[in-house]
Design an enzyme around this catalytic site. Structure first.
Site, PDB file in Angstrom:
ATOM      1  N   LYS A   1       0.769  -1.301  -0.037  1.00  0.00           N
ATOM      2  CA  LYS A   1       0.099  -0.076  -0.134  1.00  0.00           C
ATOM      3  C   LYS A   1       0.799   1.275   0.186  1.00  0.00           C
ATOM      4  O   LYS A   1       2.113   1.107   0.349  1.00  0.00           O
ATOM      5  CB  LYS A   1      -0.986  -0.037   1.276  1.00  0.00           C
TER       6      LYS A   1
ATOM      7  N   TYR B   1      14.219  31.176   3.953  1.00  0.00           N
ATOM      8  CA  TYR B   1      13.206  31.925   4.384  1.00  0.00           C
ATOM      9  C   TYR B   1      13.057  32.218   5.901  1.00  0.00           C
ATOM     10  O   TYR B   1      13.441  31.458   6.658  1.00  0.00           O
ATOM     11  CB  TYR B   1      11.792  31.023   4.240  1.00  0.00           C
TER      12      TYR B   1
ATOM     13  N   CYS C   1      12.994  24.472   2.231  1.00  0.00           N
ATOM     14  CA  CYS C   1      12.048  24.888   1.328  1.00  0.00           C
ATOM     15  C   CYS C   1      11.173  23.854   0.480  1.00  0.00           C
ATOM     16  O   CYS C   1      11.517  22.784   0.903  1.00  0.00           O
ATOM     17  CB  CYS C   1      12.595  26.033   0.293  1.00  0.00           C
ATOM     18  N   MET C   2      10.358  24.348  -0.171  1.00  0.00           N
ATOM     19  CA  MET C   2       9.281  23.209  -1.010  1.00  0.00           C
ATOM     20  C   MET C   2      10.239  22.393  -1.826  1.00  0.00           C
ATOM     21  O   MET C   2      10.001  21.215  -1.882  1.00  0.00           O
ATOM     22  CB  MET C   2       8.326  24.049  -1.678  1.00  0.00           C
ATOM     23  N   ASP C   3      11.174  22.915  -2.489  1.00  0.00           N
ATOM     24  CA  ASP C   3      12.232  22.185  -3.561  1.00  0.00           C
ATOM     25  C   ASP C   3      13.503  21.901  -3.241  1.00  0.00           C
ATOM     26  O   ASP C   3      14.315  21.472  -4.070  1.00  0.00           O
ATOM     27  CB  ASP C   3      11.771  22.958  -4.695  1.00  0.00           C
TER      28      ASP C   3
ATOM     29  N   HIS D   1      -6.254  -6.802  12.533  1.00  0.00           N
ATOM     30  CA  HIS D   1      -5.235  -6.050  12.470  1.00  0.00           C
ATOM     31  C   HIS D   1      -4.931  -5.636  14.066  1.00  0.00           C
ATOM     32  O   HIS D   1      -5.760  -5.110  14.621  1.00  0.00           O
ATOM     33  CB  HIS D   1      -5.277  -4.918  11.725  1.00  0.00           C
TER      34      HIS D   1
ATOM     35  N   ARG E   1     -11.144   0.039  13.925  1.00  0.00           N
ATOM     36  CA  ARG E   1     -10.843   1.003  12.782  1.00  0.00           C
ATOM     37  C   ARG E   1     -11.996   0.172  11.800  1.00  0.00           C
ATOM     38  O   ARG E   1     -13.229   0.214  12.240  1.00  0.00           O
ATOM     39  CB  ARG E   1      -9.479   0.804  12.451  1.00  0.00           C
TER      40      ARG E   1
ATOM     41  N   ARG F   1       1.078 -10.707   6.778  1.00  0.00           N
ATOM     42  CA  ARG F   1       1.092  -9.675   6.184  1.00  0.00           C
ATOM     43  C   ARG F   1       1.901  -8.653   6.462  1.00  0.00           C
ATOM     44  O   ARG F   1       2.083  -7.565   7.079  1.00  0.00           O
ATOM     45  CB  ARG F   1      -0.549  -8.760   6.381  1.00  0.00           C
TER      46      ARG F   1
HETATM   47  C1  LIG Z   1      -0.263  -1.573   6.788  1.00  0.00           C
HETATM   48  C2  LIG Z   1      -0.848  -2.751   7.503  1.00  0.00           C
HETATM   49  C3  LIG Z   1      -0.121  -4.114   7.662  1.00  0.00           C
HETATM   50  C4  LIG Z   1       1.364  -3.886   7.347  1.00  0.00           C
HETATM   51  O1  LIG Z   1       1.786  -3.414   8.609  1.00  0.00           O
HETATM   52  P1  LIG Z   1       3.511  -3.249   8.945  1.00  0.00           P
HETATM   53  O2  LIG Z   1       3.403  -2.878  10.474  1.00  0.00           O
HETATM   54  O3  LIG Z   1       3.940  -2.341   7.931  1.00  0.00           O
HETATM   55  O4  LIG Z   1       3.964  -4.660   9.013  1.00  0.00           O
HETATM   56  C5  LIG Z   1      -0.732  -5.253   7.517  1.00  0.00           C
HETATM   57  N1  LIG Z   1      -2.224  -5.167   7.596  1.00  0.00           N
HETATM   58  C6  LIG Z   1      -3.012  -4.226   7.478  1.00  0.00           C
HETATM   59  C7  LIG Z   1      -4.363  -4.329   7.661  1.00  0.00           C
HETATM   60  C8  LIG Z   1      -2.321  -2.984   7.168  1.00  0.00           C
HETATM   61  O5  LIG Z   1      -3.208  -1.981   6.994  1.00  0.00           O
END
Ligand SMILES: *Cc1c(COP(=O)(O)O)cnc(C)c1O
Length: 410
Positions: free
Chosen positions: A56, A280, A327-329, A183, A154, A236
């Site tokens: 992600k 700045y 700065c931004m860039d 999670h 969540r 995961r």
């Molecule tokens: C982001 C996420 C993970 C991975 O978490 P890490 O701490 O980066 O290993 C696993 N499961 C879900 C649902 C997540 O949103």
């Protein structure tokens, strides 16, 4: 392997170590061998559990398609994204592996989910019904994973709602209840009490799942600290694939290789007399005659403005302090004590140069945040170069995929 013809490699005459992409004086180098090493580390902890690689947020800023391919090559069999668009990006890159949309899937996304062969996570009846309708129309059976909220508060259905929800899904022949997951809120802390409580709640709810449903709960911290109890059918991992620890509090941290370096070069060298100011707001005043280097990397690239007058970059393997506001860039650094510094010398903003290193964790600490946010914060206009065996094998930029021969205004 995609080396777009529209992005020729500049043949450099100066001594920057890596050939850099045209179009931007800043780039990220992602070592795909490091990603493979990190997957192997997770594998050595979790035994035979399947592996869903979490890619992600553009693979935590590393670039989702290239990293996803590296993870699949190294033995992951599932990919995890947050939203439907991220899933479509993987499909458009030609990636055919199963992709779980881990975030909220609203009913109106069902058609896109089915059309792109993504796996929805489901936690309300409206989405299940929409998914069933879209799958029926397409003549397919759409996979879904049930999200259970065991204490993160969540996404998800509550454990006591699971039996009824499973019945609802099973009444829909066009939806296949392929998986179920939860999670953890505190898996990266040394006290595992709450994680164990969440795990127990999940396991109790999981008794109501039909046989063969893929159960998965383990993020990076759980893969490291509790792989035997909590590896289940699939894990995961996210942050650890990128070579970073989820926190400093793990009981059994894995041996990981950071995959990303952020590099730039000196774009100007000039002098400030004692008493002159920079950037700045004039927040930095030269305490002595100072040699200043301009580095074309700013907060719009992901260098937090909070490292103003605090952070460092590496030049010639030495730390050069950031002076004045970011700065931004761009930002400026003090190279008075690095007399060899020259125009176009390579600068490392995140990563190693010689014996010195600046980690994402160091920048995060200065900015009052965590390594995750620093990595995810590297923005789309930063080109990514992907390395295997030390060689660039793929490169993406903001304009990757823009066809050659577009009309120009002259
Ligand atoms: C982001 C996420 C993970 C991975 O978490 P890490 O701490 O980066 O290993 C696993 N499961 C879900 C649902 C997540 O949103």
């Amino acid at each position: 392997m995609v080396v777009a013809a529209a992005m020729p490699t500049r043949k450099r005459t100066t001594k920057t170590t890596t050939d850099q992409p045209l179009g931007r004086p800043l780039w990220a180098e992602i070592d795909l061998d490091a990603v493979a090493h990190n997957i192997a580390q997770v594998r050595s902890r979790v035994g035979s559990s399947r592996m869903l690689a979490v890619v992600k947020a553009n693979a935590y800023g590393h670039g989702a398609p290239a990293v996803a391919r590296a993870c699949l090559d190294a033995g992951a069999t599932y990919l995890g994204v947050f939203c439907v668009d991220e899933g479509i990006q993987l499909r458009q890159a030609g990636i055919m592996a199963p992709v779980l949309v881990m975030g909220y899937c609203p009913p109106w996304e069902a058609m896109e989910i089915v059309r792109h062969g993504l796996t929805a996570s489901v936690s309300n009846p409206e989405t299940v019904a929409a998914l069933a309708g879209a799958a029926r129309d397409a003549g397919v059976r759409s996979p879904a994973h049930l999200k259970i909220d065991t204490g993160m508060a969540r996404h998800g259905v509550l454990p006591n709602e699971v039996p009824q929800f499973v019945q609802l899904i099973q009444a829909m022949p066009d939806v296949h209840l392929e998986g179920a997951f939860t999670h953890f809120a505190t898996a990266d802390e040394s006290d595992k009490t709450f994680t164990k409580r969440q795990f127990q709640a999940f396991q109790q709810a999981a008794q109501h799942l039909p046989d063969g449903v893929i159960r998965h709960v383990a993020n990076s911290a759980t893969c490291a600290d509790m792989p035997d109890e909590m590896g289940l059918d699939m894990v995961r991992p996210g942050i650890c694939l990128y070579g970073r620890q989820p926190s400093g509090n793990l009981l059994r941290p894995m041996d990981l290789h950071p995959a990303l370096m952020l590099k730039s070069y000196v774009a100007r060298l000039h002098h400030l007399a004692q008493g002159e100011t920079v950037s700045y707001g004039r927040t930095w005043t030269a305490p002595r005659n100072t040699r200043v280097a301009l580095i074309p990397c700013g907060y719009a690239d992901g260098l937090p403005r909070l490292v103003t007058n605090q952070g460092c970059v590496l030049v010639h393997g030495q730390r050069a302090p950031i002076i004045g506001r970011v700065c931004m860039d761009s930002h400026m650094v003090d190279v008075t004590d690095i007399p060899h510094a020259q125009l176009h010398d390579e600068v490392v903003i995140i990563g190693r140069q010689g014996e010195a290193e600046i980690t994402a964790e160091e920048i995060a600490a200065l900015a009052g945040t965590i390594n995750y946010e620093i990595l995810c914060g590297i923005t789309a206009r930063v080109p990514r170069s992907y390395l295997r065996g030390g060689e660039v094998v793929e490169r993406t930029t903001l304009v990757s995929g823009v066809p050659e021969g577009v009309p120009l205004p002259h």
